[in-house]
Design an enzyme around this catalytic site. Structure first.
Site, PDB file in Angstrom:
ATOM      1  N   SER A 125       0.691  -1.109   0.149  1.00  0.00           N
ATOM      2  CA  SER A 125       0.125   0.054   0.117  1.00  0.00           C
ATOM      3  C   SER A 125       0.826   1.096  -0.127  1.00  0.00           C
ATOM      4  O   SER A 125       1.992   1.351   0.558  1.00  0.00           O
ATOM      5  CB  SER A 125      -0.791  -0.088   1.185  1.00  0.00           C
ATOM      6  OG  SER A 125      -1.345   1.333   1.343  1.00  0.00           O
ATOM      7  N   TYR A 149      -1.337  -1.212  10.844  1.00  0.00           N
ATOM      8  CA  TYR A 149      -1.694  -1.495   9.507  1.00  0.00           C
ATOM      9  C   TYR A 149      -0.310  -1.253   8.680  1.00  0.00           C
ATOM     10  O   TYR A 149       0.012  -2.030   7.952  1.00  0.00           O
ATOM     11  CB  TYR A 149      -2.867  -0.851   9.051  1.00  0.00           C
ATOM     12  CG  TYR A 149      -3.022  -1.095   7.477  1.00  0.00           C
ATOM     13  CD1 TYR A 149      -3.401  -2.439   7.056  1.00  0.00           C
ATOM     14  CD2 TYR A 149      -2.995  -0.269   6.602  1.00  0.00           C
ATOM     15  CE1 TYR A 149      -3.600  -2.831   5.769  1.00  0.00           C
ATOM     16  CE2 TYR A 149      -2.844  -0.219   5.396  1.00  0.00           C
ATOM     17  CZ  TYR A 149      -3.475  -1.718   4.732  1.00  0.00           C
ATOM     18  OH  TYR A 149      -3.344  -1.889   3.451  1.00  0.00           O
ATOM     19  N   LYS A 153       2.394  -3.872   6.715  1.00  0.00           N
ATOM     20  CA  LYS A 153       2.768  -3.897   5.350  1.00  0.00           C
ATOM     21  C   LYS A 153       4.396  -3.939   5.143  1.00  0.00           C
ATOM     22  O   LYS A 153       4.925  -4.445   4.370  1.00  0.00           O
ATOM     23  CB  LYS A 153       2.265  -2.929   4.534  1.00  0.00           C
ATOM     24  CG  LYS A 153       0.469  -2.893   4.668  1.00  0.00           C
ATOM     25  CD  LYS A 153       0.298  -4.128   3.565  1.00  0.00           C
ATOM     26  CE  LYS A 153      -1.171  -4.410   3.518  1.00  0.00           C
ATOM     27  NZ  LYS A 153      -1.680  -5.749   3.006  1.00  0.00           N
TER      28      LYS A 153
END
Ligand code: NAD
Ligand code: WQD
Length: 338
Positions: A125, A149, A153
Site C-alpha cells: 500500500s 496496519y 505492510k
C-alpha cells in the site's frame, strides 16, 4: 494454463483480479475466511465469466489447510491479498492486525517454501510512504508507517526482501496500491465495507443514495488547489490488470519487483464530490470538519516504473470510476452487506 492461488480472493480487489485471470484462461483457486467479504461474490464471478472459481473458506493462518490445498493443486503463483486493511481499526486492535497480517503471511510463506512454490505477488500500500517529502511518489521514496496496519505492510515487504536474499529462486512482486475505487462495469461486484465506511468513495456513494445525510470533509486548509486532501484514485479494474502484468513478468527481473500502482493524477475531496455528483446526478451535501488525524495533504504516485517494466498504465479516468462506483452502489452493493 497456470494455477493461481488468491488469498483473500473474495474481497474487493481479489474478486476483480479473479475475473481478469479467469477471462485470460488461468485456473483460479481462492482461500478466504470471509471475515470481510461475502460468498455471494462467487456466483457473481460466475455470471460475469461463466466460471465459478474453486473456493476454500479457510484462514491463511491454518497451515494444515494450506498444505492440503497446495498439495492438491500444485499452485504456480500466489497473489496474496488476505489481510485486514483499516488503518483506524488497526490502531485500536494492533494484536489482531499483526496476527492476521503478519502471522498469516508467515504461515503462507512457510507452506510455500515446504511445497516449493516460489512465486508470490503481494498487496502492499502507498501507506508505506508515510508523509512523503517528494510528490509524485517514486518507489525509492523513504518508507515509514504511522499505524499497525502500515507497519504490518512494511514488515511483510522486508520479510519478502529477506526471503529473496536467502534464496534467489523466489520470484516476488510487491505492488503498492494507491487509492483503489470504482467497481466492475457489470455492477455485480464492488467494494462493500462493513458498517460506516472509512474511505471516501464508499462514503460518498452512500451519501448520493441517501443512506447517509452528508459527507464530512476532513479539513479544507491543506496546501492543495482547494484546501482539501489530494489522492490518487485508481480504478479497481486497472489495478487488477496491473496484477496480470506482474504475473506475466514475474521472475524476469532478478530482484524483488517493487512497483507503484497508481494513475499519477491527484484529485481533491471536492473534485471527487463534483465528479460523483455528475455521475449520480445527485446532490452530495457536505460539511467541512477538522482534519483527520494522520492524514497527509497529498499523496499520488509516480507510476512510470510500472509502465517502463510492465508496459502497464491506468486507463480509466475519474468519471468512469464514479460511474462504475455509482452503478455498483445502485445495482448490488446493498445485497452484499455482510
Ligand atoms: P478486502 O477486505 O475486501 O479483501 C481482503 C480479503 O481477505 C477479505 O475477503 C477477507 O475476508 C480476507 N481475509 C482477511 N484475513 C484473512 C485470513 N487471515 N485468512 C483468509 N482470508 C482473510 O480488502 P481489499 O480492499 O480487497 O484489499 C486487498 C489487499 O490489498 C489487502 O491486503 C489490503 O491491505 C491491500 N490494500 C488495499 C487497499 C484499499 O484501499 N482497498 C489499498 C492498498 C492496499
Ligand atoms: C481519502 C481522502 C480524507 C473520508 C486509505 C489508507 C491507505 C489505503 C487507501 C489501504 C482523504 C478524505 C475521507 C471521509 C474525507 N488503504 N475523506 N471524508 O486515507 O488516502 O487512504 O485508503 O492500504 O493505506 O490510509 O483514503 O478514502 O480514507 O481518504 O474527507 O469521510 O478523503 O481526509 O483526504 P486514504 P480515504
Amino acid at each position: 494454463m497456470k494455477k493461481i492461488l488468491l488469498t483473500g480472493g473474495t474481497g474487493y480487489i481479489g474478486s476483480h483480479v479473479c475475473i481478469e485471470l479467469l477471462n485470460k484462461g488461468y485456473e483460479v483457486i481462492i482461500i478466504d475466511n470471509l471475515s470481510n467479504s461475502s460468498i455471494k461474490v462467487l456466483d457473481c464471478i460466475k455470471k460475469i465469466t461463466g466460471i465459478k472459481p474453486i473456493f476454500y473458506d479457510k484462514d491463511i493462518r491454518d497451515k494444515a489447510a494450506l498444505l492440503k490445498i497446495f498439495n492438491k493443486y500444485s499452485i504456480d503463483i500466489v497473489i496474496h491479498f488476505a489481510g485486514l486493511k483499516s488503518l483506524t481499526e488497526s490502531i485500536n486492535e494492533p494484536v489482531n492486525y499483526y496476527d492476521n497480517n503478519i502471522t498469516g503471511t508467515i504461515s503462507l510463506l512457510a507452506i510455500m517454501t515446504q511445497v516449493n512454490c516460489h512465486s508470490i505477488v503481494f498487496s502492499s500500500s502507498a501507506t508505506v510512504y508515510g508523509k512523503a517529502k517528494h510528490i509524485p511518489i517514486r518507489e525509492n521514496s523513504p518508507l515509514s508507517a504511522s499505524s499497525p496496519y502500515g507497519q504490518s505492510k512494511l514488515f511483510i515487504e522486508r520479510l519478502l526482501q529477506d526471503l529473496y536474499t536467502s534464496d534467489d529462486k523466489w520470484n516476488i512482486a510487491i505492488l503498492r496500491y494507491f487509492n483503489p475505487a470504482g467497481a466492475h462495469e457489470s455492477g455485480l461486484i464492488g467494494e462493500s465495507p462493513n458498517g460506516i465506511p472509512n474511505n471516501l468513495f464508499p462514503y460518498v456513494a452512500k451519501v448520493a443514495n441517501g443512506s447517509h445525510k452528508r459527507l464530512l470533509i476532513f479539513g479544507n486548509d491543506y496546501d492543495t488547489h482547494d484546501g482539501t486532501g489530494v489522492r490518487d484514485y485508481i480504478h479497481v479494474v486497472d489495478l487488477a490488470k496491473g496484477h496480470l502484468k506482474a504475473l506475466e513478468n514475474i521472475g524476469t527481473f532478478k530482484k524483488v519487483l517493487v512497483l507503484n500502482l497508481g494513475t499519477g493524477q491527484g484529485y481533491s475531496v471536492l473534485d471527487i464530490v463534483k465528479a460523483f455528483e455528475a455521475a449520480s446526478k445527485q446532490k452530495i451535501p457536505y460539511e467541512i470538519v477538522e482534519r483527520r488525524e494522520g492524514d497527509v495533504s497529498e499523496c499520488y504516485a509516480d507510476p512510470s516504473l510500472a509502465f517502463e517494466l510492465l508496459n502497464w498504465k491506468a486507463e480509466f479516468n475519474l468519471s468512469q470510476i464514479c460511474n462504475d462506483a455509482w452503478n455498483w452502489e445502485n445495482k448490488s452493493s446493498k445485497d452484499y452487506d455482510i
